[in-house]
Design a protein around this motif. Structure first.
Motif, short mmCIF file in Angstrom:
data_model
loop_
_atom_site.label_atom_id
_atom_site.label_comp_id
_atom_site.label_asym_id
_atom_site.label_seq_id
_atom_site.Cartn_x
_atom_site.Cartn_y
_atom_site.Cartn_z
N GLU A 193 55.34 40.10 38.21
CA GLU A 193 54.47 40.60 37.14
C GLU A 193 53.21 39.73 36.98
N GLY A 194 52.83 39.06 38.08
CA GLY A 194 51.60 38.28 38.06
C GLY A 194 51.70 36.96 37.32
N ARG A 195 52.93 36.46 37.10
CA ARG A 195 53.08 35.24 36.32
C ARG A 195 52.45 34.03 37.02
N ASN A 196 52.67 33.91 38.34
CA ASN A 196 52.19 32.73 39.06
C ASN A 196 50.65 32.67 39.09
N ILE A 197 50.05 33.79 39.42
CA ILE A 197 48.59 33.77 39.51
C ILE A 197 47.95 33.57 38.14
N GLN A 198 48.59 34.10 37.10
CA GLN A 198 48.09 33.87 35.75
C GLN A 198 48.20 32.40 35.37
N ALA A 199 49.32 31.78 35.74
CA ALA A 199 49.50 30.35 35.45
C ALA A 199 48.47 29.52 36.20
N LEU A 200 48.19 29.91 37.46
CA LEU A 200 47.18 29.20 38.24
C LEU A 200 45.80 29.31 37.60
N GLN A 201 45.43 30.51 37.23
CA GLN A 201 44.12 30.72 36.63
C GLN A 201 44.00 30.01 35.28
N ARG A 202 45.10 30.01 34.53
CA ARG A 202 45.08 29.35 33.22
C ARG A 202 44.95 27.83 33.38
N ALA A 203 45.64 27.25 34.35
CA ALA A 203 45.65 25.79 34.51
C ALA A 203 44.38 25.27 35.15
N THR A 204 43.76 26.07 36.03
CA THR A 204 42.58 25.58 36.77
C THR A 204 41.27 26.12 36.24
N GLY A 205 41.29 27.25 35.54
CA GLY A 205 40.05 27.85 35.08
C GLY A 205 39.24 28.49 36.19
N VAL A 206 39.91 28.88 37.27
CA VAL A 206 39.25 29.46 38.44
C VAL A 206 39.75 30.89 38.63
N ASP A 207 38.84 31.77 39.00
CA ASP A 207 39.20 33.15 39.29
C ASP A 207 39.77 33.22 40.70
N ILE A 208 41.00 33.74 40.86
CA ILE A 208 41.69 33.77 42.15
C ILE A 208 41.76 35.21 42.64
N LEU A 209 41.17 35.46 43.81
CA LEU A 209 41.13 36.79 44.42
C LEU A 209 42.07 36.79 45.62
N VAL A 210 43.15 37.57 45.52
CA VAL A 210 44.20 37.54 46.55
C VAL A 210 44.03 38.67 47.55
N ASP A 211 43.71 39.87 47.10
CA ASP A 211 43.72 41.05 47.98
C ASP A 211 42.35 41.39 48.57
N GLU A 212 41.35 40.56 48.31
CA GLU A 212 40.01 40.90 48.77
C GLU A 212 39.86 40.73 50.28
N THR A 213 40.31 39.60 50.84
CA THR A 213 40.09 39.26 52.25
C THR A 213 41.42 39.05 52.94
N PRO A 214 41.66 39.70 54.09
CA PRO A 214 42.92 39.49 54.81
C PRO A 214 43.04 38.06 55.31
N GLY A 215 44.21 37.45 55.13
CA GLY A 215 44.46 36.09 55.59
C GLY A 215 43.75 35.02 54.78
N MET A 216 43.21 35.39 53.66
CA MET A 216 42.46 34.43 52.85
C MET A 216 42.78 34.63 51.36
N ILE A 217 42.72 33.53 50.63
CA ILE A 217 42.72 33.57 49.17
C ILE A 217 41.39 32.98 48.72
N VAL A 218 40.65 33.74 47.94
CA VAL A 218 39.31 33.31 47.53
C VAL A 218 39.36 32.75 46.12
N PRO A 224 32.16 23.28 40.63
CA PRO A 224 32.75 22.79 41.88
C PRO A 224 34.00 21.94 41.68
N VAL A 225 34.07 21.22 40.56
CA VAL A 225 35.25 20.38 40.32
C VAL A 225 36.49 21.24 40.15
N ARG A 226 36.37 22.31 39.38
CA ARG A 226 37.51 23.22 39.19
C ARG A 226 37.90 23.85 40.52
#
Length: 484
Positions: A193-218, A224-226
């Motif tokens: 239910e998206g718990r991990n990615i939400q926790a990542l975004q909450r802890a780092t303050g970074v927008d995480i794009l998983v399905d945009e690019t094959p073989g990549m997480i953007v 830049p520090v975040r």
């Protein structure tokens, strides 16, 4: 009985013979000892006689030296007396010459009916009148030649400096890509239910794009520090394979500590690269933070290192203090690491921090004066101002649009952080969303709804932006207890 007497007599005779022999041996030993003693006494007498002769010789030499010194002292006394008499004669001659000059001057003043001062002034006026035009022409000629030579020399020095210093053109971006070895890891990163990615975004303050690019997480963020913390966190999670909210928070904390170490190392490497030693650790810490800061798309730490190298070359050509010029150029933008925490212009903050942490005053002044709102008071300050313009004006060195974007992201976050009860605020999705985390004890559910509306109204009234911006207020309550 007769046999006993006979045996006793033999024993007595043998004893007598032994006594006689013992006496002879004792006499010989005594005689030999006396002879040895006599020899030793003779040797001692010879040594004593030799030492006495040596002492006598030394005494004679000392007496000779003393006589020589006495003669020299007598000669010095005589010469001193002669010099005293000569000094007196010289002083008498000087006085006589002064009297003669005074009498001659009086005679000349009577003949010319002018005093010495008046004659000097009249002579200077006549000389000035005769050669005034020639002097003016010569001065103008020298000024024109000096101006032409100065411009030519300055052009040569700047061209030589820029040729000797070449650095790569760096354009900072707002996204970082993390490569995936296995596409299945995307599912773990997202979590149930998206718990991990939400926790990542909450802890780092970074927008995480998983399905945009094959073989990549953007990873997307203007800070830049975040992005660096999120990148290291993502790589450690992918390597470990265990991905859940608790583990994510632990890894983020490790990544933050690692980035802190990288910051210190970056400051030390920058100082080492330009050949500066003895810089306080606090200054190196702030310098290292510039590794994750940009100015119009140009990395500030690389810009500072480039400036320090340029300043060293210019200072050497101009005869200025090379170390001061390098030190000031390297630290001139140090205030940008604190401009979001301390009020004031970044160059004034740089000067304050340099003075606070013990840098020389000439370094602090030169670093503080690299913008036009302050006059440069030294050659080193002018050098820092010149190399700042050289480094920033290179083609491709800076990207104005990227800087405007980063400033707009900061304004979005600062607008949200201006309200009470907010713990964190992140601008994500290229500025299309502001994610706000509130303190659950200070803000209840109804207040969170009202807070979202207030933030949106403030953004609408104070900022200009294309499209719409989503204000997402998140209120989360955690209960933690330990079983012992």
């Amino acid at each position: 009985m007769a046999l006993l007497d006979l045996f006793t007599g033999k024993v007595i005779d043998e004893i007598k013979k032994e006594l006689v022999q013992t006496k002879k041996d004792a006499a010989e030993a005594i005689k030999k000892a006396e002879e040895d003693a006599a020899k030793r006494i003779e040797e001692v007498k010879k040594d004593e006689q030799k030492r006495r002769s040596e002492l006598k010789e030394i005494e004679n030499r000392l007496l000779s030296r003393q006589e020589s010194l006495d003669k020299k002292l007598d000669n010095l006394d005589k010469r001193t007396e002669v010099l005293r008499k000569s000094e007196g004669e010289v002083e008498d001659l000087k006085n006589e010459i002064r009297e003669i000059r005074g009498k001659q001057q009086e005679k000349l003043e009577k003949i010319a009916k002018l005093t010495k001062a008046e004659a000097t002034e009249k002579l200077m006026a006549m000389t000035e009148r005769d050669i005034k035009n020639d002097l003016l022409g010569l001065v103008n000629k020298l000024q024109n030649e000096a101006r032409e030579d100065a411009e030519g020399q300055a052009a040569v020095i700047l061209a030589t400096t820029m040729e000797r210093m070449a650095s790569e053109v760096t354009a900072e971006r707002t996204v970082t890509a993390v490569k995936l070895d296995d596409e299945e890891m995307k599912g773990r990163i997202i979590g149930k239910e998206g718990r991990n990615i939400q926790a990542l975004q909450r802890a780092t303050g970074v927008d995480i794009l998983v399905d945009e690019t094959p073989g990549m997480i953007v990873l997307s963020s203007f800070d830049p520090v975040r992005r660096e913390i999120a990148r290291q966190t993502m790589e450690m999670l992918l390597k470990d394979g265990r991905v859940h909210p608790g583990r994510i928070e632990e890894i983020v904390e490790k990544a933050q500590k690692q980035v802190q170490k990288d910051v210190v190392r970056a400051g030390e490497d920058a100082a080492r690269e330009v050949g500066l030693v003895g810089i306080p650790k606090e200054i190196l810490q702030l310098m290292g933070e510039l590794k994750y800061r940009t100015s119009y798309g140009q990395n500030v730490l690389k810009h500072s290192v480039e400036m320090a190298q340029l300043a060293g070359v210019l200072a050497e050509e101009l005869g200025a203090d090379v170390k001061t010029a390098k030190y000031a150029a390297l630290t001139h933008d140090m205030g940008k690491a604190l401009s979001h925490k301390v009020e004031g212009k970044h160059h004034h903050i740089s000067g304050e921090m340099l003075r606070k942490y013990g840098a020389p005053e000439e370094v602090a002044a030169a670093a503080e004066q690299h913008h036009d709102d302050m006059d440069s008071t030294s050659v080193e300050g002018l050098i820092v101002r010149v190399v700042d313009a050289i480094s920033g004006a290179r083609p491709g060195a800076r990207n104005v649009s990227a800087e405007n974007f980063a400033e707009r992201m900061k304004d979005l976050e600062n607008t949200a952080l201006g309200f009470d009860g907010i713990e964190k605020a992140y601008a994500i999705s290229a500025g299309r969303e502001v994610r706000v985390f509130v303190q659950p004890k200070s803000v209840d559910d109804l207040s969170a709804i009202r807070l979202a509306r207030d933030i949106a109204n403030k953004i609408e009234s104070t900022m200009q932006y294309p499209g719409t911006i989503k204000v997402n207020v998140i209120r989360e309550t955690r209960a933690v207890e330990f079983a012992k």
